[in-house]
Design a protein around this motif. Sequence first.
Motif, PDB file in Angstrom:
ATOM      1  N   GLU A  26       0.902  -1.183   0.025  1.00 55.48           N
ATOM      2  CA  GLU A  26       0.040  -0.156   0.037  1.00 55.48           C
ATOM      3  C   GLU A  26       0.996   1.217  -0.204  1.00 55.48           C
ATOM      4  O   GLU A  26       1.825   1.298   0.419  1.00 55.48           O
ATOM      5  CB  GLU A  26      -1.078   0.125   1.358  1.00 55.48           C
ATOM      6  CG  GLU A  26      -2.173  -1.189   1.245  1.00 55.48           C
ATOM      7  CD  GLU A  26      -2.653  -1.229   2.597  1.00 55.48           C
ATOM      8  OE1 GLU A  26      -2.359  -0.206   3.470  1.00 55.48           O
ATOM      9  OE2 GLU A  26      -3.560  -1.954   2.769  1.00 55.48           O
ATOM     10  N   GLU A  27       0.537   2.176  -0.436  1.00 54.77           N
ATOM     11  CA  GLU A  27       1.114   3.523  -0.737  1.00 54.77           C
ATOM     12  C   GLU A  27       0.997   4.317   0.535  1.00 54.77           C
ATOM     13  O   GLU A  27      -0.058   4.291   1.031  1.00 54.77           O
ATOM     14  CB  GLU A  27       0.658   4.293  -2.068  1.00 54.77           C
ATOM     15  CG  GLU A  27       1.235   5.703  -2.285  1.00 54.77           C
ATOM     16  CD  GLU A  27       1.135   6.424  -3.509  1.00 54.77           C
ATOM     17  OE1 GLU A  27       1.363   7.486  -3.833  1.00 54.77           O
ATOM     18  OE2 GLU A  27       0.306   5.781  -4.311  1.00 54.77           O
ATOM     19  N   ASP A  28       2.000   4.839   0.980  1.00 54.85           N
ATOM     20  CA  ASP A  28       1.787   5.689   2.259  1.00 54.85           C
ATOM     21  C   ASP A  28       0.997   7.058   1.769  1.00 54.85           C
ATOM     22  O   ASP A  28       1.344   7.829   0.920  1.00 54.85           O
ATOM     23  CB  ASP A  28       3.064   6.159   2.751  1.00 54.85           C
ATOM     24  CG  ASP A  28       4.014   4.920   2.998  1.00 54.85           C
ATOM     25  OD1 ASP A  28       3.372   3.922   3.510  1.00 54.85           O
ATOM     26  OD2 ASP A  28       5.339   5.001   3.193  1.00 54.85           O
ATOM     27  N   LYS A  29       0.291   7.310   2.620  1.00 54.40           N
ATOM     28  CA  LYS A  29      -0.884   8.306   2.266  1.00 54.40           C
ATOM     29  C   LYS A  29      -0.515   9.475   3.519  1.00 54.40           C
ATOM     30  O   LYS A  29      -0.932   9.258   4.686  1.00 54.40           O
ATOM     31  CB  LYS A  29      -2.231   8.023   2.566  1.00 54.40           C
ATOM     32  CG  LYS A  29      -2.760   6.846   1.638  1.00 54.40           C
ATOM     33  CD  LYS A  29      -4.163   6.892   1.081  1.00 54.40           C
ATOM     34  CE  LYS A  29      -4.147   5.750   0.122  1.00 54.40           C
ATOM     35  NZ  LYS A  29      -4.829   5.786  -0.866  1.00 54.40           N
ATOM     36  N   LYS A  30       0.155  10.536   2.937  1.00 54.60           N
ATOM     37  CA  LYS A  30       0.314  11.637   3.881  1.00 54.60           C
ATOM     38  C   LYS A  30      -0.536  12.795   3.393  1.00 54.60           C
ATOM     39  O   LYS A  30      -0.500  13.344   2.316  1.00 54.60           O
ATOM     40  CB  LYS A  30       1.825  12.133   3.814  1.00 54.60           C
ATOM     41  CG  LYS A  30       2.694  10.883   4.465  1.00 54.60           C
ATOM     42  CD  LYS A  30       4.162  11.179   4.332  1.00 54.60           C
ATOM     43  CE  LYS A  30       4.797   9.876   4.751  1.00 54.60           C
ATOM     44  NZ  LYS A  30       6.309  10.186   5.048  1.00 54.60           N
ATOM     45  N   GLU A  31      -1.179  13.353   4.304  1.00 49.92           N
ATOM     46  CA  GLU A  31      -2.120  14.326   4.115  1.00 49.92           C
ATOM     47  C   GLU A  31      -1.260  15.845   4.049  1.00 49.92           C
ATOM     48  O   GLU A  31      -0.694  15.953   5.031  1.00 49.92           O
ATOM     49  CB  GLU A  31      -3.268  14.366   5.143  1.00 49.92           C
ATOM     50  CG  GLU A  31      -4.423  15.328   4.436  1.00 49.92           C
ATOM     51  CD  GLU A  31      -5.672  15.043   5.321  1.00 49.92           C
ATOM     52  OE1 GLU A  31      -6.507  15.954   5.072  1.00 49.92           O
ATOM     53  OE2 GLU A  31      -5.719  14.337   6.315  1.00 49.92           O
ATOM     54  N   TYR A  32      -1.488  16.576   3.181  1.00 45.42           N
ATOM     55  CA  TYR A  32      -0.907  18.031   3.296  1.00 45.42           C
ATOM     56  C   TYR A  32      -1.799  18.729   4.088  1.00 45.42           C
ATOM     57  O   TYR A  32      -3.215  18.788   4.295  1.00 45.42           O
ATOM     58  CB  TYR A  32      -0.985  18.565   1.922  1.00 45.42           C
ATOM     59  CG  TYR A  32      -0.763  20.123   1.868  1.00 45.42           C
ATOM     60  CD1 TYR A  32       0.743  20.465   2.085  1.00 45.42           C
ATOM     61  CD2 TYR A  32      -1.405  20.865   1.853  1.00 45.42           C
ATOM     62  CE1 TYR A  32       1.216  21.616   2.238  1.00 45.42           C
ATOM     63  CE2 TYR A  32      -1.148  22.447   1.971  1.00 45.42           C
ATOM     64  CZ  TYR A  32       0.225  22.794   2.124  1.00 45.42           C
ATOM     65  OH  TYR A  32       0.681  23.983   2.223  1.00 45.42           O
ATOM     66  N   VAL A  33      -1.345  19.502   5.062  1.00 48.38           N
ATOM     67  CA  VAL A  33      -1.873  20.217   6.179  1.00 48.38           C
ATOM     68  C   VAL A  33      -1.169  22.014   5.870  1.00 48.38           C
ATOM     69  O   VAL A  33      -0.107  21.834   6.038  1.00 48.38           O
ATOM     70  CB  VAL A  33      -1.690  19.894   7.531  1.00 48.38           C
ATOM     71  CG1 VAL A  33      -2.362  20.868   8.261  1.00 48.38           C
ATOM     72  CG2 VAL A  33      -2.320  18.601   7.690  1.00 48.38           C
ATOM     73  N   HIS A  34      -1.941  22.758   5.423  1.00 49.91           N
ATOM     74  CA  HIS A  34      -1.516  24.314   5.376  1.00 49.91           C
ATOM     75  C   HIS A  34      -1.344  24.718   6.846  1.00 49.91           C
ATOM     76  O   HIS A  34      -2.311  24.522   7.635  1.00 49.91           O
ATOM     77  CB  HIS A  34      -2.584  25.029   4.706  1.00 49.91           C
ATOM     78  CG  HIS A  34      -2.080  26.285   4.110  1.00 49.91           C
ATOM     79  ND1 HIS A  34      -1.799  27.271   5.095  1.00 49.91           N
ATOM     80  CD2 HIS A  34      -1.447  26.660   3.078  1.00 49.91           C
ATOM     81  CE1 HIS A  34      -1.691  28.509   4.271  1.00 49.91           C
ATOM     82  NE2 HIS A  34      -1.151  28.176   3.201  1.00 49.91           N
ATOM     83  N   PRO A  35      -0.047  25.334   7.168  1.00 53.50           N
ATOM     84  CA  PRO A  35       0.181  25.922   8.297  1.00 53.50           C
ATOM     85  C   PRO A  35      -0.857  26.880   8.762  1.00 53.50           C
ATOM     86  O   PRO A  35      -1.016  26.930  10.217  1.00 53.50           O
ATOM     87  CB  PRO A  35       1.611  26.429   8.227  1.00 53.50           C
ATOM     88  CG  PRO A  35       1.969  26.522   6.773  1.00 53.50           C
ATOM     89  CD  PRO A  35       1.054  25.560   5.948  1.00 53.50           C
ATOM     90  N   VAL A  36      -1.537  27.708   7.992  1.00 54.80           N
ATOM     91  CA  VAL A  36      -2.438  28.636   8.418  1.00 54.80           C
ATOM     92  C   VAL A  36      -4.020  28.009   8.322  1.00 54.80           C
ATOM     93  O   VAL A  36      -4.851  28.073   9.201  1.00 54.80           O
ATOM     94  CB  VAL A  36      -2.343  29.745   7.725  1.00 54.80           C
ATOM     95  CG1 VAL A  36      -3.403  30.866   8.053  1.00 54.80           C
ATOM     96  CG2 VAL A  36      -0.951  30.539   7.961  1.00 54.80           C
ATOM     97  N   GLY A  38      -5.188  24.904   7.541  1.00 56.65           N
ATOM     98  CA  GLY A  38      -5.417  23.478   8.020  1.00 56.65           C
ATOM     99  C   GLY A  38      -5.486  22.565   6.903  1.00 56.65           C
ATOM    100  O   GLY A  38      -4.828  22.814   5.531  1.00 56.65           O
ATOM    101  N   ARG A  39      -6.365  21.403   6.891  1.00 60.86           N
ATOM    102  CA  ARG A  39      -6.425  20.481   5.894  1.00 60.86           C
ATOM    103  C   ARG A  39      -7.436  20.811   4.665  1.00 60.86           C
ATOM    104  O   ARG A  39      -8.308  21.723   4.756  1.00 60.86           O
ATOM    105  CB  ARG A  39      -7.083  19.286   6.303  1.00 60.86           C
ATOM    106  CG  ARG A  39      -6.307  18.632   7.580  1.00 60.86           C
ATOM    107  CD  ARG A  39      -7.073  17.289   8.195  1.00 60.86           C
ATOM    108  NE  ARG A  39      -6.137  16.230   8.651  1.00 60.86           N
ATOM    109  CZ  ARG A  39      -5.130  16.750   9.627  1.00 60.86           C
ATOM    110  NH1 ARG A  39      -5.023  17.864  10.149  1.00 60.86           N
ATOM    111  NH2 ARG A  39      -4.509  15.492  10.398  1.00 60.86           N
ATOM    112  N   ILE A  40      -7.024  20.106   3.555  1.00 59.18           N
ATOM    113  CA  ILE A  40      -7.868  20.457   2.494  1.00 59.18           C
ATOM    114  C   ILE A  40      -9.318  19.543   2.586  1.00 59.18           C
ATOM    115  O   ILE A  40      -9.153  18.522   2.893  1.00 59.18           O
ATOM    116  CB  ILE A  40      -7.114  19.839   1.107  1.00 59.18           C
ATOM    117  CG1 ILE A  40      -5.863  20.879   0.856  1.00 59.18           C
ATOM    118  CG2 ILE A  40      -7.974  19.975   0.005  1.00 59.18           C
ATOM    119  CD1 ILE A  40      -5.112  20.404  -0.262  1.00 59.18           C
ATOM    120  N   VAL A  41     -10.326  20.319   2.202  1.00 55.48           N
ATOM    121  CA  VAL A  41     -11.629  19.459   2.523  1.00 55.48           C
ATOM    122  C   VAL A  41     -12.472  19.420   1.156  1.00 55.48           C
ATOM    123  O   VAL A  41     -13.292  18.586   1.100  1.00 55.48           O
ATOM    124  CB  VAL A  41     -12.384  20.370   3.432  1.00 55.48           C
ATOM    125  CG1 VAL A  41     -12.111  20.345   4.838  1.00 55.48           C
ATOM    126  CG2 VAL A  41     -12.799  21.554   3.339  1.00 55.48           C
TER     127      VAL A  41
END
Length: 66
Positions: A26-36, A38-41
């Motif tokens: 399985e590919e590692d899933k790392k979610e991007y979190v913007h520092p100001v 937050g997460r992409i919804v």
Amino acid sequence: MTYEDAVKSGMDGIDIFMGLCSGEIEEDKKEYVHPVHGRIVETRFDPYHDVTVYEDGHEERYYIGD
């Protein structure tokens, strides 16, 4: 097994590729979190723009013309 585990175990690149294709690795899933903001919804495609919406409601628009 994850991709990172396969690399740590010393698997050959072709074996890792075949494992990813077959679903055994399985590919590692790392979610991007913007520092100001937050997460992409949400991501959407408006006319002439790609839009990224963050959890605080902020929208980034990327122009895709010309």
